[in-house]
Write a protein that holds these residues in place. Sequence first.
Motif, PDB file in Angstrom:
ATOM      1  N   LYS A 102     -13.463   5.810  -6.347  1.00 38.63           N
ATOM      2  CA  LYS A 102     -12.590   6.874  -5.836  1.00 38.63           C
ATOM      3  C   LYS A 102     -12.168   6.574  -4.404  1.00 38.63           C
ATOM      4  O   LYS A 102     -10.999   6.748  -4.039  1.00 38.63           O
ATOM      5  N   ALA A 103     -13.117   6.117  -3.605  1.00 39.00           N
ATOM      6  CA  ALA A 103     -12.811   5.814  -2.205  1.00 39.00           C
ATOM      7  C   ALA A 103     -11.833   4.652  -2.113  1.00 39.00           C
ATOM      8  O   ALA A 103     -10.876   4.691  -1.329  1.00 39.00           O
ATOM      9  N   ALA A 104     -12.053   3.606  -2.925  1.00 41.47           N
ATOM     10  CA  ALA A 104     -11.161   2.450  -2.901  1.00 41.47           C
ATOM     11  C   ALA A 104      -9.765   2.835  -3.361  1.00 41.47           C
ATOM     12  O   ALA A 104      -8.764   2.400  -2.784  1.00 41.47           O
ATOM     13  N   SER A 105      -9.688   3.655  -4.409  1.00 45.08           N
ATOM     14  CA  SER A 105      -8.392   4.091  -4.917  1.00 45.08           C
ATOM     15  C   SER A 105      -7.631   4.894  -3.873  1.00 45.08           C
ATOM     16  O   SER A 105      -6.437   4.676  -3.647  1.00 45.08           O
ATOM     17  N   ALA A 106      -8.324   5.815  -3.220  1.00 42.37           N
ATOM     18  CA  ALA A 106      -7.679   6.656  -2.215  1.00 42.37           C
ATOM     19  C   ALA A 106      -7.218   5.829  -1.019  1.00 42.37           C
ATOM     20  O   ALA A 106      -6.104   6.015  -0.507  1.00 42.37           O
ATOM     21  N   GLU A 107      -8.061   4.881  -0.572  1.00 43.86           N
ATOM     22  CA  GLU A 107      -7.698   4.048   0.575  1.00 43.86           C
ATOM     23  C   GLU A 107      -6.527   3.135   0.232  1.00 43.86           C
ATOM     24  O   GLU A 107      -5.606   2.939   1.037  1.00 43.86           O
ATOM     25  N   TYR A 108      -6.554   2.577  -0.987  1.00 51.02           N
ATOM     26  CA  TYR A 108      -5.450   1.713  -1.425  1.00 51.02           C
ATOM     27  C   TYR A 108      -4.122   2.460  -1.398  1.00 51.02           C
ATOM     28  O   TYR A 108      -3.124   1.967  -0.862  1.00 51.02           O
ATOM     29  N   GLN A 116      -3.323   5.159   0.235  1.00 49.30           N
ATOM     30  CA  GLN A 116      -2.968   5.548   1.595  1.00 49.30           C
ATOM     31  C   GLN A 116      -2.368   4.373   2.371  1.00 49.30           C
ATOM     32  O   GLN A 116      -1.322   4.507   3.013  1.00 49.30           O
ATOM     33  N   LEU A 117      -3.005   3.223   2.283  1.00 48.83           N
ATOM     34  CA  LEU A 117      -2.554   2.056   3.051  1.00 48.83           C
ATOM     35  C   LEU A 117      -1.233   1.505   2.536  1.00 48.83           C
ATOM     36  O   LEU A 117      -0.343   1.160   3.323  1.00 48.83           O
ATOM     37  N   ALA A 166      -3.434  -3.920   7.990  1.00 45.99           N
ATOM     38  CA  ALA A 166      -4.406  -3.003   7.392  1.00 45.99           C
ATOM     39  C   ALA A 166      -4.537  -3.261   5.892  1.00 45.99           C
ATOM     40  O   ALA A 166      -5.649  -3.240   5.340  1.00 45.99           O
ATOM     41  N   VAL A 167      -3.421  -3.511   5.234  1.00 49.07           N
ATOM     42  CA  VAL A 167      -3.460  -3.812   3.800  1.00 49.07           C
ATOM     43  C   VAL A 167      -4.145  -5.158   3.558  1.00 49.07           C
ATOM     44  O   VAL A 167      -4.924  -5.317   2.614  1.00 49.07           O
ATOM     45  N   ALA A 168      -3.852  -6.148   4.413  1.00 52.47           N
ATOM     46  CA  ALA A 168      -4.486  -7.458   4.285  1.00 52.47           C
ATOM     47  C   ALA A 168      -6.002  -7.342   4.446  1.00 52.47           C
ATOM     48  O   ALA A 168      -6.767  -7.990   3.713  1.00 52.47           O
ATOM     49  N   LYS A 169      -6.448  -6.529   5.381  1.00 49.50           N
ATOM     50  CA  LYS A 169      -7.882  -6.325   5.603  1.00 49.50           C
ATOM     51  C   LYS A 169      -8.517  -5.659   4.378  1.00 49.50           C
ATOM     52  O   LYS A 169      -9.594  -6.057   3.938  1.00 49.50           O
ATOM     53  N   PHE A 170      -7.817  -4.673   3.830  1.00 45.47           N
ATOM     54  CA  PHE A 170      -8.323  -3.992   2.636  1.00 45.47           C
ATOM     55  C   PHE A 170      -8.454  -4.977   1.475  1.00 45.47           C
ATOM     56  O   PHE A 170      -9.463  -4.995   0.760  1.00 45.47           O
ATOM     57  N   SER A 215      -3.074  -7.065  -2.726  1.00 44.51           N
ATOM     58  CA  SER A 215      -2.545  -8.415  -2.513  1.00 44.51           C
ATOM     59  C   SER A 215      -1.147  -8.547  -3.111  1.00 44.51           C
ATOM     60  O   SER A 215      -0.250  -9.159  -2.510  1.00 44.51           O
ATOM     61  N   LEU A 216      -0.952  -7.966  -4.271  1.00 44.30           N
ATOM     62  CA  LEU A 216       0.344  -8.014  -4.946  1.00 44.30           C
ATOM     63  C   LEU A 216       1.410  -7.288  -4.129  1.00 44.30           C
ATOM     64  O   LEU A 216       2.522  -7.789  -3.930  1.00 44.30           O
TER      65      LEU A 216
END
Length: 205
Positions: free
Chosen positions: A51-57, A59-60, A74-78, A91-92
């Motif tokens: 859930k946390a990964a989905s929400a952060e993805y 958002q970013l 920020a997206v590259a870091k994620f 990455s896509l």
Amino acid sequence: MEVYSNENEQVDALRQFFANNGKFLAVGVIIGIAALGGWRFWSSHQEGTDKAASAEYQQLTSAMQADKPQTLDAVAKFASENNNTYGALASLDLAKQYVEANQLDKAIALLQSGLKDTKDANLQAVINLRLARIQLQQSQADAALSTLNNVKGDGWTAIVADIRGEALLSKGDKQGARDAWSKGAESQASPALKQMLQMKMNNLS
């Protein structure tokens, strides 16, 4: 078998699926090999992580803008920190930004990294198709042809045939290009894609 007219439609479908179903993705791997108590603990932890990964993805990537390098960073870091499907999707998305900025080497590196982050066959197919297009754009026809061999599933036949034909034509193999496009036109492709492939064959005459 679902047939895809282009990989963009499938990316959107995959992104929506993982956003809605992230908490269920790892269940099948664990069933049968964990004790009941350990399973309950792991399931609770994994649900929270997904859930946390989905929400952060979401958002970013929603905030990502080409003219704001910090959002790309920020997206590259994620993507580098999440070796899972969300990392692959990030990455896509980021690779698309690099392609538009003509930073093709960066895009290729991201897509190759994304391939390692997901086991989803459809997402892997999309990434490989994007990768092959970029390789062809860099005049790396042989590399593109090799990448296309990694795309699995009958639903991708016409799109693979389209790119394969372009790669072969760039190598001067007109007959090979014709054969590839003919195979794509004879598959269960969308009418628009079949028409495009037929036009390409006609232009060879």
